[in-house]
Design a protein around this motif. Structure first.
Motif, PDB file in Angstrom:
ATOM      1  N   ILE A  83       1.010  -1.127   0.027  1.00  0.00           N
ATOM      2  CA  ILE A  83       0.041  -0.048   0.088  1.00  0.00           C
ATOM      3  C   ILE A  83       0.882   1.331  -0.046  1.00  0.00           C
ATOM      4  N   ALA A  84       2.077   1.330   0.795  1.00  0.00           N
ATOM      5  CA  ALA A  84       2.646   2.491   1.021  1.00  0.00           C
ATOM      6  C   ALA A  84       3.647   2.773  -0.228  1.00  0.00           C
ATOM      7  N   GLU A  85       3.958   1.531  -1.163  1.00  0.00           N
ATOM      8  CA  GLU A  85       4.458   1.858  -2.531  1.00  0.00           C
ATOM      9  C   GLU A  85       3.499   2.014  -3.472  1.00  0.00           C
ATOM     10  N   GLY A  86       2.301   2.291  -3.043  1.00  0.00           N
ATOM     11  CA  GLY A  86       1.227   2.840  -4.330  1.00  0.00           C
ATOM     12  C   GLY A  86       0.542   1.647  -4.733  1.00  0.00           C
ATOM     13  N   ASP A  87       0.547   0.377  -4.194  1.00  0.00           N
ATOM     14  CA  ASP A  87      -0.428  -0.547  -4.555  1.00  0.00           C
ATOM     15  C   ASP A  87      -1.913  -0.692  -4.282  1.00  0.00           C
ATOM     16  N   PRO A  88      -2.943  -0.279  -4.868  1.00  0.00           N
ATOM     17  CA  PRO A  88      -4.194  -0.249  -4.491  1.00  0.00           C
ATOM     18  C   PRO A  88      -4.744  -1.496  -3.998  1.00  0.00           C
ATOM     19  N   ASP A  89      -4.224  -2.229  -3.285  1.00  0.00           N
ATOM     20  CA  ASP A  89      -4.440  -3.720  -2.624  1.00  0.00           C
ATOM     21  C   ASP A  89      -5.547  -3.370  -1.642  1.00  0.00           C
ATOM     22  N   ARG A  90      -6.795  -3.380  -2.102  1.00  0.00           N
ATOM     23  CA  ARG A  90      -7.849  -3.260  -0.881  1.00  0.00           C
ATOM     24  C   ARG A  90      -8.588  -4.607  -0.959  1.00  0.00           C
ATOM     25  N   ARG A  91      -8.959  -5.031   0.440  1.00  0.00           N
ATOM     26  CA  ARG A  91      -9.511  -6.376   0.435  1.00  0.00           C
ATOM     27  C   ARG A  91     -10.733  -6.368   1.363  1.00  0.00           C
ATOM     28  N   ASP A  92     -11.570  -7.179   1.047  1.00  0.00           N
ATOM     29  CA  ASP A  92     -12.789  -7.436   2.011  1.00  0.00           C
ATOM     30  C   ASP A  92     -12.275  -8.492   3.022  1.00  0.00           C
ATOM     31  N   GLY A  93     -13.096  -8.459   4.053  1.00  0.00           N
ATOM     32  CA  GLY A  93     -12.998  -9.333   5.094  1.00  0.00           C
ATOM     33  C   GLY A  93     -14.147  -9.375   6.317  1.00  0.00           C
ATOM     34  N   ALA A  94     -13.892  -9.795   7.123  1.00  0.00           N
ATOM     35  CA  ALA A  94     -14.749  -9.898   8.258  1.00  0.00           C
ATOM     36  C   ALA A  94     -14.095 -10.324   9.694  1.00  0.00           C
ATOM     37  N   VAL A  95     -14.667  -9.794  10.788  1.00  0.00           N
ATOM     38  CA  VAL A  95     -14.427 -10.347  12.027  1.00  0.00           C
ATOM     39  C   VAL A  95     -15.490 -11.179  12.444  1.00  0.00           C
ATOM     40  N   ILE A  96     -15.338 -12.639  12.828  1.00  0.00           N
ATOM     41  CA  ILE A  96     -16.470 -13.399  12.975  1.00  0.00           C
ATOM     42  C   ILE A  96     -16.277 -13.643  14.524  1.00  0.00           C
ATOM     43  N   LEU A  97     -17.342 -13.445  15.298  1.00  0.00           N
ATOM     44  CA  LEU A  97     -17.501 -13.912  16.481  1.00  0.00           C
ATOM     45  C   LEU A  97     -18.033 -15.370  16.749  1.00  0.00           C
ATOM     46  N   MET A  98     -17.562 -16.190  17.596  1.00  0.00           N
ATOM     47  CA  MET A  98     -17.913 -17.360  17.885  1.00  0.00           C
ATOM     48  C   MET A  98     -18.467 -17.857  19.165  1.00  0.00           C
ATOM     49  N   ASN A  99     -19.275 -18.807  19.175  1.00  0.00           N
ATOM     50  CA  ASN A  99     -19.865 -19.264  20.743  1.00  0.00           C
ATOM     51  C   ASN A  99     -18.887 -20.200  21.317  1.00  0.00           C
ATOM     52  N   GLU A 100     -19.370 -20.490  22.447  1.00  0.00           N
ATOM     53  CA  GLU A 100     -18.299 -21.429  23.443  1.00  0.00           C
ATOM     54  C   GLU A 100     -18.076 -22.624  22.563  1.00  0.00           C
ATOM     55  N   ALA A 101     -18.748 -23.041  21.590  1.00  0.00           N
ATOM     56  CA  ALA A 101     -18.311 -24.528  20.913  1.00  0.00           C
ATOM     57  C   ALA A 101     -17.700 -24.094  19.886  1.00  0.00           C
ATOM     58  N   ARG A 102     -17.403 -22.773  19.517  1.00  0.00           N
ATOM     59  CA  ARG A 102     -16.140 -22.157  18.422  1.00  0.00           C
ATOM     60  C   ARG A 102     -17.017 -22.435  17.112  1.00  0.00           C
ATOM     61  N   GLU A 103     -18.523 -22.295  17.109  1.00  0.00           N
ATOM     62  CA  GLU A 103     -19.274 -22.366  16.007  1.00  0.00           C
ATOM     63  C   GLU A 103     -19.408 -20.646  15.773  1.00  0.00           C
ATOM     64  N   ASP A 104     -19.451 -20.343  14.235  1.00  0.00           N
ATOM     65  CA  ASP A 104     -19.696 -18.878  13.871  1.00  0.00           C
ATOM     66  C   ASP A 104     -21.141 -18.445  14.403  1.00  0.00           C
ATOM     67  N   VAL A 105     -21.294 -17.426  15.096  1.00  0.00           N
ATOM     68  CA  VAL A 105     -22.530 -17.006  15.493  1.00  0.00           C
ATOM     69  C   VAL A 105     -22.957 -15.538  14.765  1.00  0.00           C
ATOM     70  N   GLY A 106     -21.716 -14.688  14.495  1.00  0.00           N
ATOM     71  CA  GLY A 106     -22.135 -13.458  13.879  1.00  0.00           C
ATOM     72  C   GLY A 106     -20.911 -12.968  13.183  1.00  0.00           C
ATOM     73  N   ARG A 107     -21.066 -11.718  12.353  1.00  0.00           N
ATOM     74  CA  ARG A 107     -19.953 -11.209  11.641  1.00  0.00           C
ATOM     75  C   ARG A 107     -20.254  -9.658  11.470  1.00  0.00           C
ATOM     76  N   TRP A 108     -19.059  -9.347  11.494  1.00  0.00           N
ATOM     77  CA  TRP A 108     -18.968  -7.650  10.791  1.00  0.00           C
ATOM     78  C   TRP A 108     -18.147  -7.936   9.655  1.00  0.00           C
ATOM     79  N   ASN A 109     -18.577  -7.688   8.720  1.00  0.00           N
ATOM     80  CA  ASN A 109     -18.192  -7.779   7.268  1.00  0.00           C
ATOM     81  C   ASN A 109     -17.743  -6.273   6.726  1.00  0.00           C
TER      82      ASN A 109
END
Length: 148
Positions: A83-109
């Motif tokens: 990025i600092a060298e000028g490459d417009p490398d933008r990416r999509d992602g998510a922060v994924i919340l998991m329950n006590e059984a480590r199963e996905d329960v929610g996402r912030w995309n």
């Protein structure tokens, strides 16, 4: 006497980060999952005296802040350098919340993210703490998905 199904809140310690669908690394902290906006005061000529309306204006999102213990994986540093060298490398992602059984329960995309700042650890020869680095991600939108 039964009061209905119990709906306990999720705990904040089981989460992971994905960028472009690949789990990058474990992080110890995530913050900045907020969206904010401005309000504009507006008054028409026939409105009552000293009375304004509030109208929604520009929406903005806070940068996402991430902290993790340093490992030999330099992928985030390389992304930042590109990025600092000028490459417009933008990416999509998510922060994924998991329950006590480590199963996905929610996402912030988030979309079109790029690393704006990386901070290396504070080192102290007399300490025993884990060396922690932080990463600030700028992005262009945040959506929550808890699946219903």
């Amino acid at each position: 006497m039964a009061t209905g199904d119990r709906n306990d809140p999720f705990r904040g310690h089981n989460f992971r980060l994905e960028i472009d669908g690949i789990t990058l690394a474990g992080f110890t902290e995530v913050s900045g999952l907020d969206i904010d906006g401005d309000a504009v005061d507006y008054r028409e000529g026939n409105d009552p005296v000293n009375w304004t309306r509030k109208l929604p204006a520009l929406r903005k999102q806070t940068n996402i802040m991430l902290k993790r213990g340093i490992t030999s994986n330099t992928e985030l540093w390389e992304w930042h350098r590109a990025i600092a060298e000028g490459d417009p490398d933008r990416r999509d992602g998510a922060v994924i919340l998991m329950n006590e059984a480590r199963e996905d329960v929610g996402r912030w995309n988030f979309r079109a993210a790029w690393p704006n700042k990386i901070t290396g650890p504070q080192l102290n020869a007399t300490g025993t703490e884990v060396a922690v680095e932080s990463l600030e991600l700028c992005h262009e939108g945040l959506e929550i998905d808890f699946g219903s």
